[in-house]
Write a protein that holds these residues in place. Structure first.
Motif, short mmCIF file in Angstrom:
data_model
loop_
_atom_site.label_atom_id
_atom_site.label_comp_id
_atom_site.label_asym_id
_atom_site.label_seq_id
_atom_site.Cartn_x
_atom_site.Cartn_y
_atom_site.Cartn_z
N GLY A 197 1.33 -1.27 0.13
CA GLY A 197 0.39 0.14 -0.26
C GLY A 197 0.69 0.80 0.08
N PHE A 198 2.15 0.88 0.55
CA PHE A 198 2.96 2.86 0.41
C PHE A 198 3.10 2.66 -0.58
CE2 PHE A 198 7.00 4.50 1.50
CZ PHE A 198 7.17 5.41 2.18
N ILE A 199 3.54 1.67 -1.20
CA ILE A 199 4.08 1.92 -2.30
C ILE A 199 2.91 2.25 -3.82
CG2 ILE A 199 6.44 1.10 -2.68
CD1 ILE A 199 5.55 -1.46 -3.87
N GLY A 200 1.73 2.00 -3.13
CA GLY A 200 1.04 2.32 -4.10
C GLY A 200 -0.73 1.23 -4.49
N ILE A 201 0.16 -0.28 -4.22
CA ILE A 201 -0.42 -0.89 -4.70
C ILE A 201 -1.57 -1.45 -3.11
CG2 ILE A 201 -0.44 -3.58 -5.43
CD1 ILE A 201 2.40 -2.33 -6.47
N THR A 202 -2.72 -1.70 -3.60
CA THR A 202 -3.55 -1.17 -2.87
C THR A 202 -4.66 -2.15 -2.69
OG1 THR A 202 -5.15 0.86 -3.27
CG2 THR A 202 -3.33 1.18 -1.53
N ASP A 203 -4.80 -2.89 -4.09
CA ASP A 203 -5.87 -3.69 -4.10
C ASP A 203 -5.04 -5.37 -4.42
OD1 ASP A 203 -7.03 -5.97 -5.65
OD2 ASP A 203 -7.49 -5.26 -7.33
N VAL A 204 -5.34 -6.11 -2.69
CA VAL A 204 -4.01 -6.74 -1.83
C VAL A 204 -4.88 -8.37 -1.82
CG1 VAL A 204 -2.46 -7.87 -0.61
CG2 VAL A 204 -2.28 -5.47 -1.63
N LYS A 205 -4.62 -9.44 -2.61
CA LYS A 205 -6.00 -10.41 -2.27
C LYS A 205 -4.89 -11.12 -0.60
CE LYS A 205 -8.71 -14.04 -2.29
NZ LYS A 205 -10.27 -13.83 -1.46
N VAL A 206 -4.90 -11.76 -0.23
CA VAL A 206 -4.45 -12.85 0.58
C VAL A 206 -4.47 -14.36 0.95
CG1 VAL A 206 -3.66 -12.97 2.91
CG2 VAL A 206 -3.35 -10.99 2.03
N ILE A 207 -3.97 -14.63 0.26
CA ILE A 207 -4.77 -16.51 0.50
C ILE A 207 -3.93 -16.57 0.86
CG2 ILE A 207 -4.21 -18.80 -1.30
CD1 ILE A 207 -4.90 -16.91 -3.82
N THR A 208 -4.38 -17.78 2.14
CA THR A 208 -3.51 -18.95 3.02
C THR A 208 -3.28 -19.90 2.99
OG1 THR A 208 -4.99 -18.42 4.21
CG2 THR A 208 -3.04 -16.67 4.52
N ALA A 209 -2.52 -20.18 3.32
CA ALA A 209 -2.16 -22.29 3.51
C ALA A 209 -1.41 -22.06 4.99
CB ALA A 209 -1.26 -22.86 2.38
N ASP A 210 -1.59 -22.21 6.14
CA ASP A 210 -0.99 -21.33 7.31
C ASP A 210 -0.93 -22.88 8.65
OD1 ASP A 210 -3.72 -21.05 8.07
OD2 ASP A 210 -3.40 -19.26 9.33
N GLN A 211 -0.56 -22.69 9.27
CA GLN A 211 -0.23 -23.90 10.37
C GLN A 211 -0.39 -25.27 9.59
OE1 GLN A 211 -3.92 -22.25 12.56
NE2 GLN A 211 -2.68 -21.70 14.08
N LEU A 212 0.10 -25.40 8.89
CA LEU A 212 0.53 -26.55 7.85
C LEU A 212 1.36 -27.79 8.81
CD1 LEU A 212 2.09 -25.05 4.45
CD2 LEU A 212 -0.36 -25.98 5.32
N ASN A 213 1.63 -27.10 9.98
CA ASN A 213 2.27 -28.14 10.46
C ASN A 213 1.49 -29.37 11.71
OD1 ASN A 213 5.33 -27.47 10.00
ND2 ASN A 213 5.62 -26.58 12.31
N VAL A 214 -0.01 -28.63 11.65
CA VAL A 214 -0.77 -28.47 12.27
C VAL A 214 -1.80 -29.77 11.33
CG1 VAL A 214 -3.28 -29.02 13.83
CG2 VAL A 214 -1.32 -27.42 14.13
N GLU A 215 -2.76 -29.20 10.22
CA GLU A 215 -3.40 -29.91 9.56
C GLU A 215 -2.65 -29.53 7.95
OE1 GLU A 215 -7.39 -27.83 9.95
OE2 GLU A 215 -6.31 -26.17 11.64
N ALA A 216 -2.11 -30.18 7.19
CA ALA A 216 -1.68 -29.18 5.97
C ALA A 216 -2.69 -29.63 5.19
CB ALA A 216 0.00 -30.34 5.93
N GLU A 217 -2.93 -30.53 4.60
CA GLU A 217 -3.73 -31.13 3.81
C GLU A 217 -5.35 -30.53 3.16
OE1 GLU A 217 -6.25 -34.77 2.45
OE2 GLU A 217 -4.29 -34.96 3.05
N THR A 218 -5.54 -29.81 4.95
CA THR A 218 -7.42 -29.19 4.39
C THR A 218 -6.50 -27.56 4.06
OG1 THR A 218 -7.89 -30.52 6.75
CG2 THR A 218 -9.36 -28.44 6.54
N LYS A 219 -5.25 -27.18 4.67
CA LYS A 219 -5.17 -26.25 4.84
C LYS A 219 -4.76 -25.77 2.92
CE LYS A 219 -5.43 -24.18 8.39
NZ LYS A 219 -6.03 -23.03 9.20
N ILE A 220 -4.03 -26.85 2.37
CA ILE A 220 -3.59 -26.76 1.42
C ILE A 220 -4.88 -26.94 -0.06
CG2 ILE A 220 -1.47 -27.60 -0.36
CD1 ILE A 220 -0.39 -28.75 1.76
N GLU A 221 -5.56 -27.62 -0.10
CA GLU A 221 -6.72 -27.42 -0.45
C GLU A 221 -7.84 -25.82 -0.43
OE1 GLU A 221 -7.49 -29.43 -2.39
OE2 GLU A 221 -5.73 -30.39 -2.55
N ALA A 222 -8.07 -25.48 0.83
CA ALA A 222 -8.47 -24.56 1.54
C ALA A 222 -7.61 -23.27 0.44
CB ALA A 222 -8.63 -24.26 2.29
#
Length: 191
Positions: A156-181
């Protein structure tokens, strides 16, 4: 359409963030500029670089031009791209060092942002960014995730405010579910 794909994971074959950026760039189609920060890490910001930035372009010596050559290339890629796709693993609650080095070279006063009486203004408007986050234990958006808010703010500081975040987080707990999501989120992206 031109997409700038930035991969920051030190891992290659087993990198989830790289698998996400692969899928995103295939989904978007078009021309892809690929910057792999693990293969070619950007130089760290130096006093000489900073001095070169503040020297008017017509007055820069050959040495100054060489010092900021990597920064010039990074800025040119950002300026050319319509969409920026960043694969960001979370290492020790933050961004990989190479991604921070990239950001330091992308932030150029008078080029990618400027200061005014109203505060800073980003100069790379009209672009979108997609951040593909992968983490072993850090939940994206939680109180221990300093990486995602930092990168979103920086863009945003450099002007890019249209930002989408896609997450595959906590992979040590539930990798397959998070990656598929994450894959499901990618499959709904507009090209």
């Amino acid at each position: 359409m031109t997409t700038l794909r930035i991969d920051a994971s030190a891992r290659h074959d087993d990198s989830i963030s790289r698998k996400l950026t692969d899928r995103i760039t295939r989904r978007l189609g078009g021309d892809v500029i690929h910057r792999d920060l693990a293969k070619t890490s950007p130089p760290l910001l130096t006093e000489g670089m900073i001095g070169s930035y503040f020297t008017p372009p017509a007055d820069r010596t050959a040495e100054q031009k060489a010092l900021i050559g990597a920064s010039d290339a990074i800025v040119a890629e950002l300026q050319k791209a319509d969409t920026i796709v960043i694969g960001m693993p979370i290492y020790n609650f933050g961004v990989p060092a190479a991604l921070k080095a990239w950001a330091d070279l992308a932030a150029r006063v008078g080029v990618t942002f400027q200061y005014s009486a109203d505060g800073p203004k980003g100069l790379l408007e009209g672009k979108r960014a997609i951040i593909a986050v992968a983490s072993g234990g850090t939940e994206s958006g939680s109180e221990i995730d300093w990486a995602t808010p930092w990168l979103t703010f920086f863009l945003g500081f450099i002007g890019i405010t249209d930002v989408k975040v896609i997450t595959a987080d906590q992979l040590n707990v539930e990798a397959e579910t998070k990656i598929e999501a994450a894959y499901s989120d990618i499959d709904t992206l507009a090209a």
